[in-house]
Structure formats: structure tokens, C-alpha cells
Design a protein around this motif. Structure first.
Motif, PDB file in Angstrom:
ATOM      1  N   UNK A  68       0.835  -1.183   0.000  1.00 11.39           N
ATOM      2  CA  UNK A  68       0.000   0.000   0.000  1.00 11.39           C
ATOM      3  C   UNK A  68       0.886   1.255   0.000  1.00 11.39           C
ATOM      4  N   UNK A  69       0.373   2.264  -0.654  1.00 13.91           N
ATOM      5  CA  UNK A  69       1.092   3.529  -0.801  1.00 13.91           C
ATOM      6  C   UNK A  69       0.432   4.561   0.108  1.00 13.91           C
ATOM      7  N   UNK A  70       1.223   5.158   0.980  1.00 19.57           N
ATOM      8  CA  UNK A  70       0.699   6.134   1.932  1.00 19.57           C
ATOM      9  C   UNK A  70       0.704   7.533   1.339  1.00 19.57           C
ATOM     10  N   UNK A  71      -0.381   8.265   1.637  1.00 21.31           N
ATOM     11  CA  UNK A  71      -0.534   9.646   1.181  1.00 21.31           C
ATOM     12  C   UNK A  71      -1.025  10.474   2.361  1.00 21.31           C
ATOM     13  N   UNK A  72      -0.518  11.691   2.463  1.00 18.48           N
ATOM     14  CA  UNK A  72      -0.973  12.630   3.494  1.00 18.48           C
ATOM     15  C   UNK A  72      -1.679  13.791   2.820  1.00 18.48           C
ATOM     16  N   UNK A  73      -2.844  14.128   3.346  1.00 15.20           N
ATOM     17  CA  UNK A  73      -3.609  15.275   2.866  1.00 15.20           C
ATOM     18  C   UNK A  73      -3.563  16.350   3.935  1.00 15.20           C
ATOM     19  N   UNK A  74      -3.118  17.543   3.566  1.00 15.93           N
ATOM     20  CA  UNK A  74      -3.042  18.663   4.498  1.00 15.93           C
ATOM     21  C   UNK A  74      -4.133  19.671   4.189  1.00 15.93           C
ATOM     22  N   UNK A  75      -4.551  20.397   5.206  1.00  9.21           N
ATOM     23  CA  UNK A  75      -5.490  21.502   5.024  1.00  9.21           C
ATOM     24  C   UNK A  75      -4.742  22.661   4.382  1.00  9.21           C
ATOM     25  N   UNK A  76      -5.452  23.676   3.907  1.00 13.40           N
ATOM     26  CA  UNK A  76      -4.760  24.854   3.369  1.00 13.40           C
ATOM     27  C   UNK A  76      -3.816  25.517   4.372  1.00 13.40           C
ATOM     28  N   UNK A 126      -5.285  12.869 -12.204  1.00 17.64           N
ATOM     29  CA  UNK A 126      -4.194  12.499 -13.102  1.00 17.64           C
ATOM     30  C   UNK A 126      -2.982  11.917 -12.372  1.00 17.64           C
ATOM     31  N   UNK A 127      -3.040  11.854 -11.042  1.00 16.57           N
ATOM     32  CA  UNK A 127      -1.941  11.272 -10.266  1.00 16.57           C
ATOM     33  C   UNK A 127      -2.289   9.820  -9.966  1.00 16.57           C
ATOM     34  N   UNK A 128      -1.539   8.925 -10.587  1.00 15.43           N
ATOM     35  CA  UNK A 128      -1.714   7.493 -10.380  1.00 15.43           C
ATOM     36  C   UNK A 128      -0.667   7.050  -9.362  1.00 15.43           C
ATOM     37  N   UNK A 129      -1.112   6.414  -8.295  1.00 13.90           N
ATOM     38  CA  UNK A 129      -0.185   5.994  -7.246  1.00 13.90           C
ATOM     39  C   UNK A 129       0.737   4.885  -7.740  1.00 13.90           C
ATOM     40  N   UNK A 130       2.002   5.038  -7.407  1.00 15.28           N
ATOM     41  CA  UNK A 130       3.030   4.040  -7.678  1.00 15.28           C
ATOM     42  C   UNK A 130       3.870   3.902  -6.415  1.00 15.28           C
ATOM     43  N   UNK A 131       4.628   2.820  -6.280  1.00 14.61           N
ATOM     44  CA  UNK A 131       5.479   2.692  -5.091  1.00 14.61           C
ATOM     45  C   UNK A 131       6.427   3.868  -4.911  1.00 14.61           C
ATOM     46  N   UNK A 190      -4.017   8.481   4.235  1.00 10.88           N
ATOM     47  CA  UNK A 190      -4.741   7.470   3.480  1.00 10.88           C
ATOM     48  C   UNK A 190      -3.743   6.505   2.858  1.00 10.88           C
ATOM     49  N   UNK A 191      -4.259   5.371   2.444  1.00 11.41           N
ATOM     50  CA  UNK A 191      -3.454   4.392   1.727  1.00 11.41           C
ATOM     51  C   UNK A 191      -4.205   3.983   0.478  1.00 11.41           C
ATOM     52  N   UNK A 192      -3.459   3.761  -0.571  1.00  4.82           N
ATOM     53  CA  UNK A 192      -4.034   3.268  -1.805  1.00  4.82           C
ATOM     54  C   UNK A 192      -3.109   2.249  -2.418  1.00  4.82           C
ATOM     55  N   UNK A 193      -3.644   1.490  -3.332  1.00  2.00           N
ATOM     56  CA  UNK A 193      -2.855   0.481  -4.036  1.00  2.00           C
ATOM     57  C   UNK A 193      -2.206   1.103  -5.263  1.00  2.00           C
ATOM     58  N   UNK A 194      -1.148   0.489  -5.732  1.00  2.00           N
ATOM     59  CA  UNK A 194      -0.539   0.933  -6.984  1.00  2.00           C
ATOM     60  C   UNK A 194      -1.599   0.892  -8.072  1.00  2.00           C
ATOM     61  N   UNK A 195      -1.674   1.962  -8.845  1.00  2.00           N
ATOM     62  CA  UNK A 195      -2.670   2.062  -9.903  1.00  2.00           C
ATOM     63  C   UNK A 195      -3.906   2.842  -9.516  1.00  2.00           C
ATOM     64  N   UNK A 196      -4.104   3.097  -8.222  1.00  2.00           N
ATOM     65  CA  UNK A 196      -5.241   3.913  -7.780  1.00  2.00           C
ATOM     66  C   UNK A 196      -4.984   5.367  -8.132  1.00  2.00           C
ATOM     67  N   UNK A 197      -6.062   6.093  -8.400  1.00  2.00           N
ATOM     68  CA  UNK A 197      -5.959   7.538  -8.625  1.00  2.00           C
ATOM     69  C   UNK A 197      -6.000   8.248  -7.272  1.00  2.00           C
ATOM     70  N   UNK A 198      -5.182   9.264  -7.135  1.00  2.00           N
ATOM     71  CA  UNK A 198      -5.164  10.045  -5.899  1.00  2.00           C
ATOM     72  C   UNK A 198      -6.556  10.597  -5.605  1.00  2.00           C
TER      73      UNK A 198
END
Length: 111
Positions: free
Chosen positions: A1-9, A87-92, A17-25
């Protein structure tokens, strides 16, 4: 799983969040309740899924297409590191990616 952090403004952590390779952000963010509308469903007819990529992570992304750059011209609050989350596809290579939500966004569905 690929970890992503979302920040406020303001730079505060909104979600991790976590997503698999190939998931769209976009879809990973929506699943965690982020206000990324994505009205065009990835067809690049809008800019409602705009995010600002952390400067230190921006170079890890593939180059934006000419069409994406055109759509970013329409995004409210765009910066030099802005991208469309559809347009951002998750990759390792993107594990640990940090993105911020813009302070303003265009809400095509009136929410």
C-alpha cells in the motif's frame, strides 16, 4: 500500500490514506472524505480535483500532460506544484506523498 498525506490549506493534517498501486489520488482522497470533487470523472473537463503537491515530492511525479496544464490554468489557487488529483496514479515511488488542499476550489455541484 502507498501512503498519502492530505493537508489543510493551513498545513494541518486533514487525513492520512493508503491506496494500491494504480489507484488515482482522487479516489483515495474521496474515500477519506477529502473535498476533491472530480466532476469530470477523470476526463479533464474541469479542475475541481486540484491539489498542491509538497515541493519536496513534486519531482517524484511524472510530468503533467499539456491537457492537464491547460486545466490547471482554470484552477482557483493554483501554484507551481499544483496538479489534478485525477491524473496522479499511485506508484510505489510515490509512497509518502504529501498534498495540500487549495484554500479555494471550484464546486461544480453546488456543495
Amino acid at each position: 500500500m502507498i501512503k498519502v498525506r492530505f493537508l489543510t490549506p493551513d498545513g494541518d493534517l486533514a487525513a492520512e490514506a493508503e491506496g494500491a498501486a494504480g489507484d488515482r489520488l482522487l479516489e483515495v482522497g474521496q474515500a477519506r472524505g477529502m473535498p476533491l470533487e472530480g466532476t469530470c470523472e477523470g476526463q479533464m473537463a474541469c479542475s475541481t480535483c486540484h491539489v498542491i503537491v509538497a515541493a519536496e515530492d513534486f519531482a517524484r511525479l511524472p510530468r503533467a500532460s499539456e491537457e492537464e496544464e491547460d486545466m490547471l490554468d482554470l484552477a482557483v489557487g493554483a501554484t507551481r506544484t499544483s496538479r489534478l488529483s485525477c491524473q496522479i496514479i499511485l506508484t510505489p515511488e510515490l509512497d509518502g506523498l504529501t498534498v495540500s488542499l487549495p484554500s479555494e476550489h471550484r464546486d461544480m455541484q453546488g456543495r
